[in-house]
Design a protein around this motif. Structure first.
Motif, short mmCIF file in Angstrom:
data_model
loop_
_atom_site.label_atom_id
_atom_site.label_comp_id
_atom_site.label_asym_id
_atom_site.label_seq_id
_atom_site.Cartn_x
_atom_site.Cartn_y
_atom_site.Cartn_z
N SER A 1 62.45 10.11 -18.21
CA SER A 1 61.30 10.18 -17.31
C SER A 1 61.64 9.55 -15.95
O SER A 1 61.13 9.99 -14.93
CB SER A 1 60.06 9.53 -17.92
N LYS A 2 62.51 8.54 -15.95
CA LYS A 2 62.94 7.97 -14.67
C LYS A 2 63.69 9.01 -13.87
O LYS A 2 63.45 9.18 -12.67
CB LYS A 2 63.87 6.77 -14.89
N TYR A 3 64.63 9.72 -14.52
CA TYR A 3 65.39 10.75 -13.82
C TYR A 3 64.48 11.87 -13.35
O TYR A 3 64.60 12.35 -12.24
CB TYR A 3 66.50 11.31 -14.71
N LYS B 1 61.34 11.70 -12.62
CA LYS B 1 60.53 11.22 -11.49
C LYS B 1 61.33 11.29 -10.20
O LYS B 1 60.84 11.76 -9.18
CB LYS B 1 60.08 9.79 -11.77
N TRP B 2 62.59 10.85 -10.23
CA TRP B 2 63.41 10.89 -9.02
C TRP B 2 63.74 12.32 -8.61
O TRP B 2 63.79 12.61 -7.41
CB TRP B 2 64.69 10.07 -9.21
N GLU C 1 58.98 3.23 -19.39
CA GLU C 1 59.47 4.58 -19.14
C GLU C 1 60.79 4.78 -19.88
O GLU C 1 61.59 3.87 -20.02
CB GLU C 1 59.73 4.79 -17.65
N SER D 1 60.77 -1.54 -18.38
CA SER D 1 59.53 -0.79 -18.22
C SER D 1 59.35 0.08 -19.45
O SER D 1 60.25 0.22 -20.27
CB SER D 1 59.58 0.07 -16.95
N ASP E 1 64.52 6.72 -20.05
CA ASP E 1 65.50 7.07 -19.01
C ASP E 1 65.25 8.47 -18.49
O ASP E 1 65.37 8.73 -17.31
CB ASP E 1 66.92 6.97 -19.56
#
Length: 56
Positions: free
Chosen positions: A15-17, A19-20, A11, A9, A13
Protein backbone atom coordinates in the motif's frame (compact mmCIF):
# COMPACT_ATOMS: atom_id res chain seq x y z
CA UNK A 1 10.11 -10.50 28.87
CA UNK A 2 9.67 -10.88 25.15
CA UNK A 3 9.80 -7.78 22.98
CA UNK A 4 7.23 -7.54 20.21
CA UNK A 5 8.33 -5.82 17.02
CA UNK A 6 5.72 -3.25 16.17
CA UNK A 7 5.47 -1.89 12.64
CA UNK A 8 6.10 1.81 12.16
CA UNK A 9 2.69 2.17 10.60
CA UNK A 10 -0.25 -0.07 9.93
CA UNK A 11 0.24 0.17 6.17
CA UNK A 12 1.60 -2.78 4.30
CA UNK A 13 4.57 -2.32 1.98
CA UNK A 14 2.34 -2.78 -1.05
CA UNK A 15 0.00 0.00 0.00
CA UNK A 16 2.97 2.33 0.56
CA UNK A 17 4.20 1.66 -2.98
CA UNK A 18 0.69 2.02 -4.38
CA UNK A 19 0.26 5.35 -2.61
CA UNK A 20 3.52 6.69 -4.06
CA UNK A 21 2.64 5.41 -7.53
CA UNK A 22 -0.69 7.25 -7.32
CA UNK A 23 1.09 10.43 -6.18
CA UNK A 24 3.52 10.16 -9.12
CA UNK A 25 0.67 9.60 -11.61
CA UNK A 26 -1.20 12.65 -10.27
CA UNK A 27 1.99 14.76 -10.42
CA UNK A 28 2.65 13.73 -14.05
CA UNK A 29 -0.99 14.43 -14.97
CA UNK A 30 -0.72 17.94 -13.50
CA UNK A 31 2.47 18.60 -15.49
CA UNK A 32 0.81 17.40 -18.72
CA UNK A 33 -2.31 19.48 -18.01
CA UNK A 34 -0.23 22.61 -17.37
CA UNK A 35 1.74 22.09 -20.58
CA UNK A 36 -1.46 21.63 -22.60
CA UNK A 37 -3.00 24.73 -21.00
CA UNK A 38 0.10 26.82 -21.84
CA UNK A 39 -0.04 25.63 -25.45
CA UNK A 40 -3.76 26.44 -25.68
CA UNK A 41 -3.23 29.92 -24.20
CA UNK A 42 -0.34 30.56 -26.60
CA UNK A 43 -2.41 29.40 -29.61
CA UNK A 44 -5.35 31.59 -28.58
CA UNK A 45 -3.06 34.59 -28.10
CA UNK A 46 -1.51 34.06 -31.54
CA UNK A 47 -4.97 33.81 -33.15
CA UNK A 48 -6.05 37.02 -31.40
CA UNK A 49 -2.91 38.83 -32.57
CA UNK A 50 -3.48 37.63 -36.16
CA UNK A 51 -7.14 38.73 -36.03
CA UNK A 52 -6.30 42.19 -34.73
CA UNK A 53 -3.42 42.58 -37.19
CA UNK A 54 -5.52 41.49 -40.19
CA UNK A 55 -8.44 43.64 -39.10
CA UNK A 56 -6.49 46.90 -39.43
Amino acid sequence: MQKIDEPESFETDNSKYLKWIIYIIIFIAIIIFKAAAKKEIRDNANEEIERSYNGR
